[in-house]
Each structure stands twice: as structure tokens, then as C-alpha cells.
Design a protein around this motif. Structure first.
Motif, PDB file in Angstrom:
ATOM      1  N   GLU A  60       0.697  -1.007   0.189  1.00 55.15           N
ATOM      2  CA  GLU A  60       0.169  -0.027  -0.014  1.00 55.15           C
ATOM      3  C   GLU A  60       0.697   1.372   0.046  1.00 55.15           C
ATOM      4  OE1 GLU A  60      -3.744   1.995   2.234  1.00 55.15           O
ATOM      5  OE2 GLU A  60      -3.121   0.214   3.075  1.00 55.15           O
ATOM      6  N   THR A  61       0.512   2.333  -0.910  1.00 54.54           N
ATOM      7  CA  THR A  61       1.238   3.500  -1.037  1.00 54.54           C
ATOM      8  C   THR A  61       0.328   4.620  -1.093  1.00 54.54           C
ATOM      9  OG1 THR A  61       2.834   4.498  -2.050  1.00 54.54           O
ATOM     10  CG2 THR A  61       1.176   3.373  -3.444  1.00 54.54           C
ATOM     11  N   VAL A  62       0.959   5.842  -0.449  1.00 58.36           N
ATOM     12  CA  VAL A  62      -0.118   7.068  -0.412  1.00 58.36           C
ATOM     13  C   VAL A  62       0.248   7.825  -1.487  1.00 58.36           C
ATOM     14  CG1 VAL A  62      -0.464   9.060   0.812  1.00 58.36           C
ATOM     15  CG2 VAL A  62      -0.452   7.072   2.163  1.00 58.36           C
ATOM     16  N   SER A  64       0.510  11.361  -3.075  1.00 58.49           N
ATOM     17  CA  SER A  64       0.358  12.564  -2.782  1.00 58.49           C
ATOM     18  C   SER A  64       0.866  13.633  -3.883  1.00 58.49           C
ATOM     19  CB  SER A  64       1.418  12.925  -1.707  1.00 58.49           C
ATOM     20  OG  SER A  64       1.174  11.838  -0.566  1.00 58.49           O
ATOM     21  N   GLN A  69      -2.591  14.778   0.122  1.00 62.37           N
ATOM     22  CA  GLN A  69      -2.806  13.332  -0.221  1.00 62.37           C
ATOM     23  C   GLN A  69      -3.926  13.336  -1.011  1.00 62.37           C
ATOM     24  OE1 GLN A  69      -3.204  10.219   2.881  1.00 62.37           O
ATOM     25  NE2 GLN A  69      -4.672   9.199   1.815  1.00 62.37           N
ATOM     26  N   THR A  72      -4.821   6.568  -2.679  1.00 61.32           N
ATOM     27  CA  THR A  72      -3.873   5.466  -2.085  1.00 61.32           C
ATOM     28  C   THR A  72      -3.980   4.432  -3.315  1.00 61.32           C
ATOM     29  OG1 THR A  72      -5.961   4.433  -1.103  1.00 61.32           O
ATOM     30  CG2 THR A  72      -4.539   5.844   0.427  1.00 61.32           C
ATOM     31  N   ASP A 106      -9.274  10.139  -3.263  1.00 64.31           N
ATOM     32  CA  ASP A 106      -9.964  10.829  -2.172  1.00 64.31           C
ATOM     33  C   ASP A 106      -9.455  12.213  -1.649  1.00 64.31           C
ATOM     34  OD1 ASP A 106      -7.745   9.048   0.297  1.00 64.31           O
ATOM     35  OD2 ASP A 106      -7.418  10.722  -1.016  1.00 64.31           O
ATOM     36  N   ALA A 210       3.676   6.970  -7.617  1.00 62.39           N
ATOM     37  CA  ALA A 210       3.187   5.498  -6.795  1.00 62.39           C
ATOM     38  C   ALA A 210       4.067   4.541  -6.742  1.00 62.39           C
ATOM     39  CB  ALA A 210       1.969   5.005  -7.565  1.00 62.39           C
TER      40      ALA A 210
END
Length: 227
Positions: A60-62, A64, A69, A72, A106, A210
Motif C-alpha cells: 500500500e502506498t499513499v 501525494s 494526499q 491511495t 480521495d 506511486a
């Protein structure tokens, strides 16, 4: 006179036949152009066990953009259907690995700009690999049901390959709905070498690098030793 003409004819033909052929034109290399691919729907039932890496079966990676942000990404790599334990070092050399990336948006404003006197082209919405997809076998696609929910059209995404890099681009429908997940997938003959910053999400002018599992470069063919 007729006899003289008949005697001279073979010499004329011989003279024509002795001329050297014109040299063949030298081919000019043509730069590779982006090529459109056929996107297949995602069917998780055709996948076997996931590879379990240092971070577990999923990475899993955020995502930005600047300090904000915007989403994801959850990624995993799976062996073919029927494989209960996916360990690349124990798999046959012809194993096909499926790379799956679940991208959730998001934090990006999806409001449409006000119409002005001049029509301004909207920034692209796309997800792509920033490196050549090593071992890519030509199979890839996305979840059509998720595309319907995110963009209002199950045919919203077009896929291309450009110099070995894979691109999923939104070509139809509305802007990406917030909190909507879109899953893309592709296949490689190479197992992952580990997580890599080899992916890019671009939404309405915002770009986010990502990190996810990515295959190692193909090994060169082994040379046959001289006798």
C-alpha cells in the motif's frame, strides 16, 4: 538487311544484361509510436495465490501531490489460477504473473471549471508505468464495473503502450468520483523484483508518484559456449 539486324540483336541484349543493378535504397528507421491495446475486464477468479513479500501479500502506498494526499494505491502480484503458494523461485520458468493495482481517489476536487469564451483542454486523467514493463506479455485491462462507478462508463479507459511503458487513460465519461476505486492489471513473464517508484497517477493536473511491485529487467539469453 534483315540478317544484319538478327545478328546484332544478341549483342544488344548482352549489353543490356551486363549493366549493374541499381543499389537498394537504405531503410530509414522509423521512431516507435504509441500503440493502442485491447483492454480486458478484470476477473479475480482467474488468479491464484498472491506473492508474499516483506510487506505481506499487498503493498500500500499513499498518493501525494505536493503536500496533499490525493489517494491511495494497493498492489499485489498473483500466480495463475490453481497455484496455492506463489513463490517465484519455486515456480516454472514459463509462469505468468499478474500485477494488480487498486487506485482510490480521495483528495482531488472534481468540480468542472466555469465555461469561458475559449475552450480549454482539460488536463489528462491517467495511470501509467514510468519504466518499461519488463516481460509484458500483451495482456492487460481494468475493472469495467469500477470504471462505470467512477466515470459513468465501463468503456471510459483506453490503454496504450509507448516505448514499453503502459498507459491507462480516461477517454470517456465524467471526472473521477471521489472515494471511487479503479483497478488496473497487466501480466508479465517476470516476477517482481520488489516495490519500485515506477508508477504515476495524473488527475486534473495533479501528479503523484506511486510505489508498487515491479518486475526486474529480463535476463539476457545465455550464450552457447564454443566447442
Amino acid at each position: 538487311m534483315k540478317r544484319l539486324l538478327l545478328i546484332a540483336a544478341p549483342f544488344a541484349l548482352a549489353a543490356c544484361g551486363s549493366s549493374e543493378p541499381e543499389p537498394a535504397p537504405t531503410p530509414t528507421p522509423t521512431p516507435a509510436q504509441p500503440r493502442t491495446l485491447v483492454a480486458a475486464d478484470l476477473d479475480l477468479s482467474t488468479l491464484g495465490a498472491k506473492i508474499v513479500g516483506p510487506q505481506g501479500p499487498e503493498v500500500e502506498t499513499v498518493l501525494s501531490a505536493g503536500s496533499a494526499q490525493i489517494g491511495t494505491m494497493v498492489s499485489f502480484v498473483a500466480c495463475p489460477e490453481g497455484v496455492e503458494t506463489c513463490e517465484p523461485g519455486q515456480m516454472p520458468e514459463d509462469t505468468i504473473y499478474t500485477y494488480v493495482h487498486q487506485v482510490t481517489l480521495d483528495g482531488v476536487s472534481t468540480a468542472q471549471p466555469e465555461a469561458g469564451p475559449e475552450v480549454v483542454e482539460a488536463p489528462p486523467t491517467l495511470f501509467r508505468t514510468t519504466e518499461r514493463a519488463h516481460g509484458f506479455n500483451g495482456s492487460l485491462g481494468y475493472s469495467r464495473s469500477q470504471a462505470q462507478a467512477a466515470f459513468g462508463s465501463e468503456d471510459a479507459i483506453g490503454v496504450t503502450i509507448d516505448d514499453g511503458r503502459l498507459i491507462w487513460r480516461v477517454v470517456d465519461g465524467q471526472n473521477w468520483q471521489e472515494n471511487a476505486t479503479v483497478t488496473v492489471w497487466w501480466q508479465s513473464t517476470e516476477p517482481p523484483a520488489g516495490p519500485s517508484d515506477a508508477f504515476l497517477l495524473e488527475v486534473l493536473g495533479d501528479q503523484a508518484v506511486a510505489r508498487g511491485p515491479f518486475p526486474a529487467e529480463e535476463k539476457p539469453a545465455t550464450e552457447t559456449p564454443a566447442n
